[in-house]
Scaffold this active site. Structure first.
Site, mmCIF file in Angstrom:
data_model
loop_
_atom_site.group_PDB
_atom_site.id
_atom_site.type_symbol
_atom_site.label_atom_id
_atom_site.label_comp_id
_atom_site.label_asym_id
_atom_site.label_seq_id
_atom_site.Cartn_x
_atom_site.Cartn_y
_atom_site.Cartn_z
ATOM 1 N N LYS A 167 67.305 17.025 4.092
ATOM 2 C CA LYS A 167 66.297 17.746 3.306
ATOM 3 C C LYS A 167 65.208 18.205 4.263
ATOM 4 O O LYS A 167 64.361 17.435 4.687
ATOM 5 C CB LYS A 167 65.703 16.820 2.235
ATOM 6 N N GLU A 173 59.765 7.535 11.222
ATOM 7 C CA GLU A 173 58.937 8.011 12.349
ATOM 8 C C GLU A 173 57.681 8.585 11.729
ATOM 9 O O GLU A 173 57.727 9.640 11.089
ATOM 10 C CB GLU A 173 59.654 9.143 13.091
ATOM 11 N N CYS A 210 53.447 14.300 16.329
ATOM 12 C CA CYS A 210 53.138 12.919 15.958
ATOM 13 C C CYS A 210 52.581 12.145 17.140
ATOM 14 O O CYS A 210 51.757 11.263 16.970
ATOM 15 C CB CYS A 210 54.359 12.237 15.363
ATOM 16 N N GLU A 265 44.725 10.569 11.447
ATOM 17 C CA GLU A 265 45.570 11.582 12.082
ATOM 18 C C GLU A 265 45.156 12.956 11.548
ATOM 19 O O GLU A 265 45.280 13.227 10.361
ATOM 20 C CB GLU A 265 47.048 11.321 11.758
HETATM 21 P P1 NAI Z 1 54.907 14.636 4.345
HETATM 22 O O1 NAI Z 1 55.140 13.369 5.094
HETATM 23 O O2 NAI Z 1 54.490 14.531 2.941
HETATM 24 O O3 NAI Z 1 56.247 15.554 4.426
HETATM 25 C C1 NAI Z 1 57.302 15.338 5.346
HETATM 26 C C2 NAI Z 1 58.642 15.470 4.639
HETATM 27 O O4 NAI Z 1 58.709 14.520 3.566
HETATM 28 C C3 NAI Z 1 58.888 16.830 3.973
HETATM 29 O O5 NAI Z 1 60.263 17.153 4.069
HETATM 30 C C4 NAI Z 1 58.528 16.569 2.522
HETATM 31 O O6 NAI Z 1 59.167 17.440 1.628
HETATM 32 C C5 NAI Z 1 59.033 15.155 2.342
HETATM 33 N N1 NAI Z 1 58.399 14.408 1.246
HETATM 34 C C6 NAI Z 1 57.158 14.567 0.732
HETATM 35 N N2 NAI Z 1 56.963 13.698 -0.271
HETATM 36 C C7 NAI Z 1 58.092 12.972 -0.401
HETATM 37 C C8 NAI Z 1 58.499 11.910 -1.248
HETATM 38 N N3 NAI Z 1 57.690 11.425 -2.198
HETATM 39 N N4 NAI Z 1 59.735 11.381 -1.099
HETATM 40 C C9 NAI Z 1 60.560 11.843 -0.140
HETATM 41 N N5 NAI Z 1 60.232 12.855 0.697
HETATM 42 C C10 NAI Z 1 59.013 13.408 0.562
HETATM 43 O O7 NAI Z 1 53.852 15.481 5.212
HETATM 44 P P2 NAI Z 1 52.951 16.728 4.732
HETATM 45 O O8 NAI Z 1 52.440 16.472 3.359
HETATM 46 O O9 NAI Z 1 53.695 17.971 4.999
HETATM 47 O O10 NAI Z 1 51.755 16.667 5.787
HETATM 48 C C11 NAI Z 1 50.604 15.839 5.557
HETATM 49 C C12 NAI Z 1 50.228 15.107 6.822
HETATM 50 O O11 NAI Z 1 51.286 14.298 7.244
HETATM 51 C C13 NAI Z 1 49.910 15.945 8.048
HETATM 52 O O12 NAI Z 1 48.614 16.401 8.072
HETATM 53 C C14 NAI Z 1 50.158 14.980 9.166
HETATM 54 O O13 NAI Z 1 49.045 14.172 9.386
HETATM 55 C C15 NAI Z 1 51.271 14.137 8.648
HETATM 56 N N6 NAI Z 1 52.557 14.544 9.213
HETATM 57 C C16 NAI Z 1 53.041 13.833 10.261
HETATM 58 C C17 NAI Z 1 54.209 14.196 10.857
HETATM 59 C C18 NAI Z 1 54.743 13.420 12.012
HETATM 60 O O14 NAI Z 1 55.645 13.880 12.684
HETATM 61 N N7 NAI Z 1 54.222 12.253 12.281
HETATM 62 C C19 NAI Z 1 54.968 15.387 10.431
HETATM 63 C C20 NAI Z 1 54.402 16.043 9.266
HETATM 64 C C21 NAI Z 1 53.227 15.633 8.722
#
Ligand code: NAI
Ligand code: MG
Length: 498
Positions: A193, A268, A302, A399
């Site tokens: 996904k 991660e 990250c 972050e």
């Molecule tokens: P997110 O962690 O919510 O999204 C990442 C993935 O998880 C996407 O594919 C999303 O559709 C999916 N997702 C979201 N809610 C879910 C759920 N309840 N169950 C299963 N999958 C789910 O990140 P988002 O909202 O795009 O970004 C918010 C913050 O997260 C950013 O500002 C950043 O700080 C952090 N982030 C960190 C990342 C990393 O590599 N450490 C990557 C992306 C975001």
């Protein structure tokens, strides 16, 4: 796609982006069960460039069924390790062959400058090749027993089964490959996904996986939102393992969703990684190194070096250098060949990062970095450096995921104290150390609670090096031999020979 910037697209990528998109389930390209679609935005212009199926629980269920069938029976289940290696090597070659097209799609979907995207894609091909080699080498071992009698005992490593993989938007193609390649190496089947912000290259990758000749159902790709498709995948009772990359907050939700069938979970997650510059460091390298650690990919990394600790004797020099480096970076649309840094991924992320910058100023930190006028529509943020930051400030603790660094001087030679300050965070993903003193580097590396440390470099993008987090930065290690612990189960077999 009305902006003139799209004239820079090659014919193939333009045609792909404009095409009617479908998802890959069981070897077929299908619409969402509901018939719904959602828009994909170019973060460099804010324009809608494509629309993709909005997969939900029903689509996830079909994809999991297809992955289950492919895992339990058929060509994939019977395939010899050497044939899996061959398929993966073919996939790597195809990724390389389609490299320009994939880079252009990434520049529109994610905003990365073309040259950066191109390097990333070369890296993903190498990742696939590295993993491919392990298919023939992951053996169990024989075990000598001490219980009475004569025995033959051994272990095997078996594919864990159907794997759900949920990835973020910051490196769309690399994240897909980091997840898919090791799972396929050991014979798992996958439901991927991609992030709702960046579904395009995952879909193009699905076509390339078919072109490579993987059997139907081995890789399924469902586009959709996190709260629906993502949550359904994490909760699905017939998924054996879920691998997630994204925010710590969502990672915790994935754990909760996985409770139902106690599927295996790897995560991660976020970071607030320290970079240290010691007075003896080669500042010609350390200064741009510290700048790139935070400004690369607009800080949407990250392992970004978002807390910069510089010894007080060189603090002004290094910080001035980092600010100047940031000011000189050309921030612009990914398809503009002059761009060195692209936009943030979405309006929402820009608002979030701008909010942190405002908050930093309100809390009393001093802000540096040229304010700039950007092309209207794109989600750009200029490289920003904060000094006079303190541990109680949100910009210091949380972050930000943008091109924003907090710089702090240290005036102490006590490594325990320096490390304690750096470790005062809920995260533990990465640390960078700039010094020419070998003993100091080793001693500090030992004291840092983080999964990866680089000395005189920031982040080595190397498939052989395990990567993952301490504390709330995650569970498990990706890359390296360690990644196979995520996708295999060990079975022990004891045979009484008497
Ligand atoms: P997110 O962690 O919510 O999204 C990442 C993935 O998880 C996407 O594919 C999303 O559709 C999916 N997702 C979201 N809610 C879910 C759920 N309840 N169950 C299963 N999958 C789910 O990140 P988002 O909202 O795009 O970004 C918010 C913050 O997260 C950013 O500002 C950043 O700080 C952090 N982030 C960190 C990342 C990393 O590599 N450490 C990557 C992306 C975001
Ligand atoms: Mg989210």
């Amino acid at each position: 796609m009305s902006s003139s910037i799209y004239e820079n697209l090659g014919a193939q990528s333009a045609q792909f982006i404009r095409a009617e998109h479908r998802m890959l389930i069981g070897g077929r390209w299908v619409e969402a069960f509901s018939g719904k679609t959602f828009d994909v935005f170019d973060p460099g212009t804010g324009e809608v460039v494509a629309c993709v199926p909005e997969g939900e629980a029903a689509d996830i269920d079909l994809a999991v069924q297809a992955a289950r069938r492919a895992f339990e029976a058929g060509d994939w289940a019977r395939m010899k390790p050497a044939d899996r290696t061959r398929l993966l090597l073919r996939l790597a070659d195809l990724i390389e062959r389609h490299g320009d097209e994939l880079a252009e799609i990434e520049a529109v979907d994610n905003g990365k400058p073309l040259a950066v995207a191109r390097r990333g894609i070369a890296g993903t091909a190498e990742m696939v090749r590295y993993m491919a080699g392990w298919a023939t080498k992951l053996n169990g071992e024989s075990v000598n027993l001490s219980v009475p009698g004569e025995w033959h005992a051994y272990t095997t490593r078996e594919a864990v089964g159907v794997v759900g993989q949920i990835i973020p938007w910051n490196f769309p193609l690399s994240m897909a490959i980091w997840k898919i390649a090791p799972a396929l190496t050991v014979g798992c089947t996958v439901v991927l996904k991609p992030a709702e912000q960046t579904p395009l290259n995952a879909l193009r990758l699905g076509q390339i996986i078919q072109e490579a000749g993987f059997p139907d159902g081995v890789v399924n790709i469902v586009t959709g939102f996190g709260a629906t498709a993502g949550a359904a995948l994490a909760a699905h009772p017939d998924v054996d393992k879920v691998a997630f990359t994204g925010s710590t907050e969502t990672g915790k939700r994935v754990i909760q969703a996985a409770l139902g069938n106690l599927k295996k979970v790897s995560l991660e997650l976020g970071g607030k990684s320290p970079v240290f510059v010691f007075p003896d460091a080669n500042l010609e390298l350390a200064t741009p190194g510290a700048a790139n650690a935070i400004f690369f990919n607009s800080g949407q990394v990250c392992s970004a070096g978002s807390r910069l600790f510089v010894h007080k004797t060189v603090f002004d020099r290094v910080i001035e250098g980092v600010i100047e480096h940031g000011n000189k970076l050309k921030v612009g649309h990914g398809l503009d060949p002059a761009s060195q840094v692209g936009p943030l991924i979405s309006r929402q992320q820009k608002q979030r990062v701008d909010g942190y910058i405002r908050q930093g100023e309100e809390e009393g930190a001093r802000r540096f970095g040229e304010q700039r006028a950007f092309d209207a529509g794109g989600y750009f943020v200029a490289p920003t450096v904060f000094v006079d930051t303190t541990p109680d400030m949100s910009i210091y603790r949380e972050e930000i995921f943008g091109p924003v660094v907090c710089a702090m001087p240290f005036d102490d030679d006590d490594l325990d104290r320096i490390a304690a300050e750096a470790n005062r965070t809920e995260f533990g993903l990465f640390a960078g150390i700039w010094t020419q003193k070998l003993g100091l580097a080793h001693k500090l590396a030992r004291r840092i609670k983080a999964g990866s440390v680089s000395v005189n470099a920031h982040m080595v993008n190397e498939p052989a090096l395990p990567f993952g987090g301490y504390k709330q930065s995650g569970w498990g290690r990706e890359r390296g031999r360690e990644v196979f612990d995520l996708y295999t189960s060990v079975k022990s077999i004891a045979i009484n020979l008497d």
